[in-house]
Design an enzyme around this catalytic site. Structure first.
Site, mmCIF file in Angstrom:
data_model
loop_
_atom_site.group_PDB
_atom_site.id
_atom_site.type_symbol
_atom_site.label_atom_id
_atom_site.label_comp_id
_atom_site.label_asym_id
_atom_site.label_seq_id
_atom_site.Cartn_x
_atom_site.Cartn_y
_atom_site.Cartn_z
ATOM 1 N N ASN A 18 -18.101 15.633 15.702
ATOM 2 C CA ASN A 18 -19.311 14.834 15.548
ATOM 3 C C ASN A 18 -19.087 13.453 16.169
ATOM 4 O O ASN A 18 -18.230 12.708 15.717
ATOM 5 C CB ASN A 18 -19.691 14.709 14.067
ATOM 6 C CG ASN A 18 -21.129 14.227 13.897
ATOM 7 O OD1 ASN A 18 -21.781 13.822 14.867
ATOM 8 N ND2 ASN A 18 -21.630 14.277 12.678
ATOM 9 N N LYS A 75 -27.912 23.961 8.667
ATOM 10 C CA LYS A 75 -27.322 22.617 8.722
ATOM 11 C C LYS A 75 -27.479 21.999 7.347
ATOM 12 O O LYS A 75 -28.575 21.629 6.936
ATOM 13 C CB LYS A 75 -28.052 21.830 9.811
ATOM 14 C CG LYS A 75 -27.462 20.475 10.137
ATOM 15 C CD LYS A 75 -26.017 20.535 10.530
ATOM 16 C CE LYS A 75 -25.721 20.279 11.963
ATOM 17 N NZ LYS A 75 -26.255 19.042 12.470
ATOM 18 N N GLU A 111 -31.526 21.480 17.670
ATOM 19 C CA GLU A 111 -31.717 21.270 16.229
ATOM 20 C C GLU A 111 -33.170 20.968 15.851
ATOM 21 O O GLU A 111 -33.891 20.302 16.594
ATOM 22 C CB GLU A 111 -30.832 20.097 15.799
ATOM 23 C CG GLU A 111 -30.800 19.848 14.295
ATOM 24 C CD GLU A 111 -29.553 19.077 13.889
ATOM 25 O OE1 GLU A 111 -28.496 19.719 13.722
ATOM 26 O OE2 GLU A 111 -29.637 17.853 13.761
ATOM 27 N N GLU A 147 -16.898 20.881 11.132
ATOM 28 C CA GLU A 147 -17.142 19.588 11.798
ATOM 29 C C GLU A 147 -16.111 18.532 11.407
ATOM 30 O O GLU A 147 -15.830 18.337 10.236
ATOM 31 C CB GLU A 147 -18.542 19.111 11.407
ATOM 32 C CG GLU A 147 -18.863 17.711 11.870
ATOM 33 C CD GLU A 147 -20.261 17.271 11.462
ATOM 34 O OE1 GLU A 147 -21.236 17.988 11.760
ATOM 35 O OE2 GLU A 147 -20.377 16.211 10.835
ATOM 36 N N LYS A 152 -34.957 18.735 13.324
ATOM 37 C CA LYS A 152 -34.625 17.578 12.464
ATOM 38 C C LYS A 152 -35.828 16.658 12.384
ATOM 39 O O LYS A 152 -36.230 16.065 13.368
ATOM 40 C CB LYS A 152 -33.407 16.874 13.076
ATOM 41 C CG LYS A 152 -33.031 15.564 12.460
ATOM 42 C CD LYS A 152 -31.547 15.213 12.617
ATOM 43 C CE LYS A 152 -31.186 14.510 13.879
ATOM 44 N NZ LYS A 152 -29.845 13.882 13.857
ATOM 45 N N GLU A 180 -21.049 17.350 19.067
ATOM 46 C CA GLU A 180 -22.278 17.170 18.294
ATOM 47 C C GLU A 180 -22.739 15.710 18.271
ATOM 48 O O GLU A 180 -21.918 14.808 18.115
ATOM 49 C CB GLU A 180 -22.059 17.557 16.818
ATOM 50 C CG GLU A 180 -21.389 18.873 16.564
ATOM 51 C CD GLU A 180 -21.089 19.047 15.074
ATOM 52 O OE1 GLU A 180 -20.496 20.070 14.725
ATOM 53 O OE2 GLU A 180 -21.427 18.156 14.263
ATOM 54 N N SER A 181 -24.034 15.521 18.395
ATOM 55 C CA SER A 181 -24.710 14.217 18.191
ATOM 56 C C SER A 181 -24.639 13.259 19.376
ATOM 57 O O SER A 181 -23.639 13.210 20.094
ATOM 58 C CB SER A 181 -24.163 13.460 16.979
ATOM 59 O OG SER A 181 -24.126 14.264 15.851
HETATM 60 O O1 LIG Z 1 -29.857 14.094 16.772
HETATM 61 P P1 LIG Z 1 -28.525 14.145 17.464
HETATM 62 O O2 LIG Z 1 -27.910 12.786 17.650
HETATM 63 O O3 LIG Z 1 -28.606 14.919 18.755
HETATM 64 O O4 LIG Z 1 -27.517 14.932 16.487
HETATM 65 C C1 LIG Z 1 -27.692 16.303 16.158
HETATM 66 C C2 LIG Z 1 -26.648 16.745 15.132
HETATM 67 O O5 LIG Z 1 -25.386 16.699 15.742
HETATM 68 C C3 LIG Z 1 -26.675 15.876 13.873
HETATM 69 O O6 LIG Z 1 -27.931 16.013 13.301
HETATM 70 C C4 LIG Z 1 -25.584 16.223 12.854
HETATM 71 C C5 LIG Z 1 -24.283 16.509 13.133
HETATM 72 N N1 LIG Z 1 -23.593 16.764 11.991
HETATM 73 C C6 LIG Z 1 -24.399 16.630 10.944
HETATM 74 C C7 LIG Z 1 -24.170 16.820 9.584
HETATM 75 C C8 LIG Z 1 -25.219 16.673 8.723
HETATM 76 C C9 LIG Z 1 -26.491 16.308 9.181
HETATM 77 C C10 LIG Z 1 -26.745 16.131 10.530
HETATM 78 C C11 LIG Z 1 -25.714 16.290 11.429
#
Ligand SMILES: O=P(O)(O)OC[C@@H](O)[C@@H](O)c1c[nH]c2ccccc12
Length: 260
Positions: free
Chosen positions: A186, A116, A54, A165, A56, A216-217
Site C-alpha cells: 500500500n 475490501k 475499486e 497488504e 469506493k 495499491e493506492s
Molecule cells: O483510491 P486509490 O488511491 O487508488 O486507492 C485504492 C486502494 O488501494 C485503497 O482504497 C486501499 C488500499 N488498502 C486499503 C485498505 C482499506 C481501505 C482502502 C484501501
C-alpha cells in the site's frame, strides 16, 4: 488513537453484533457459499495490464469521491474495460460501502471480486464467501502473524484467494507464509494518509517471487504503472482515479487502452 485504530475498534463491535444477529450456519446456507471462486492471482499472472479497479464512494482521507453511481453499472463498466478484477469496499462507516454492494456486483459480473474490508475475525471470511467474493484482503498493520496465519488458512480452505497488504518491511517480514497468494504494497500509509510510490519500489525486492506483487493506492496515470512494472509488479489497485469520474468504466477502458 490514529484512524486505523478507530476503524478497528469500531469493526470489533460491528462483528460482535453481527455474530449475535446472523449465525454462520445461516451464511453457510447461502447459494453463493457453494460457488467456486475465480482466482485473481491467476488472472494477474496471465495479464499484461493487471488492473484491479475499486468501487469506493468515500474514504477517511478524501471524504466524498462519488456518491451517485450504481454499483452494478460500475461493475459492468469495469468488466467491459477488461480489468482483472474488482475491489468492493464493504465497510460502511468510513467508506460508505456494504455487503449489499458486494452481492449486487456479484450478480452483475463474472470477474473476480475482492472484499475490501478490515478483516479481524474468521466470521468475516464466511460472510465474504456468502456474499460472492473470490478474494479477501488481510492488512498486516492490524493483525499479528498468528492471526494472519489463521485467517489466511481459513480463507484458503473456503477457496478464497488471499491478498496480504503491507506498508513497511517489518510488516512484510512478519507476514510471509505459504497461505498467501498475493502481496500488496500500500503506497498510502493508513495511519497518516501519506502516499508515495517509492514504498512499492523499495519493498519489491524483499517480496519472494512465488507471490504475485500488487501495488495499491495513489496510482493516477499510466506513467506510474510503467515505473512500477520493472520492479516486478503484476497487479495495480486503482480506486479514486476511476471513481472520481462520472463513468468509472469508461475511464478504466481509456486507461487500459493506453497501457496496452
Ligand atoms: O483510491 P486509490 O488511491 O487508488 O486507492 C485504492 C486502494 O488501494 C485503497 O482504497 C486501499 C488500499 N488498502 C486499503 C485498505 C482499506 C481501505 C482502502 C484501501
Amino acid at each position: 488513537m490514529n484512524i486505523l485504530d478507530k476503524i478497528v475498534a469500531d469493526k470489533r463491535k460491528e462483528v460482535a453484533l453481527k455474530k449475535e444477529l446472523i449465525p454462520t450456519s445461516q451464511l453457510e446456507a447461502s447459494v453463493l457459499f457453494e460457488r467456486d471462486c475465480i482466482s485473481l492471482a491467476d488472472k494477474l499472472r496471465a495479464s499484461n495490464t493487471g488492473i484491479i479497479a475499486e468501487h469506493k464512494r468515500r474514504s477517511p482521507s478524501k471524504s466524498v469521491i462519488n456518491q451517485s453511481l450504481n454499483v452494478q453499472d460500475v461493475a459492468k463498466g469495469y468488466e467491459e474495460a477488461g480489468v482483472c478484477g474488482m475491489s468492493v469496499l464493504t465497510d460502511g462507516k468510513y467508506f460508505g460501502g456494504s455487503l449489499d454492494d458486494l452481492i449486487l456486483a456479484r450478480a452483475a459480473v463474472k470477474m473476480p471480486l475482492l472484499r475490501k474490508e478490515f478483516i479481524i475475525d474468521p466470521y468475516q471470511l464466511i460472510e465474504a464467501k456468502a456474499f460472492g467474493a473470490d478474494v479477501i484482503l488481510l492488512i498486516a498493520a492490524i493483525l499479528s502473524r498468528d492471526e494472519i496465519k489463521m485467517l489466511s488458512e481459513t480463507a484458503k480452505n473456503l477457496g478464497l484467494d488471499v491478498l496480504l497488504e503491507v506498508h513497511n518491511e517489518e510488516e512484510l517480514q512478519k507476514s510471509i507464509m505459504p497461505s498467501l497468494d498475493m502481496l500488496g504494497v500500500n503506497n498510502r500509509n493508513l495511519k497518516t494518509f501519506d502516499v508515495s510510490l517509492d514504498i512499492s519500489k523499495t519493498l519489491s525486492e524483499k517480496i519472494p517471487n512465488d507471490f504475485v506483487k500488487v501495488s495499491e493506492s495513489g496510482i493516477s496515470n499510466i506513467e506510474a504503472i510503467k515505473e512500477l512494472q520493472p520492479y516486478g509488479y503484476k497487479g495495480f489497485l486503482i480506486g479514486e482515479n476511476f471513481m472520481k469520474t462520472d463513468n468509472p468504466g469508461k475511464s478504466a477502458t481509456a486507461f487500459i487502452k493506453e497501457l496496452q
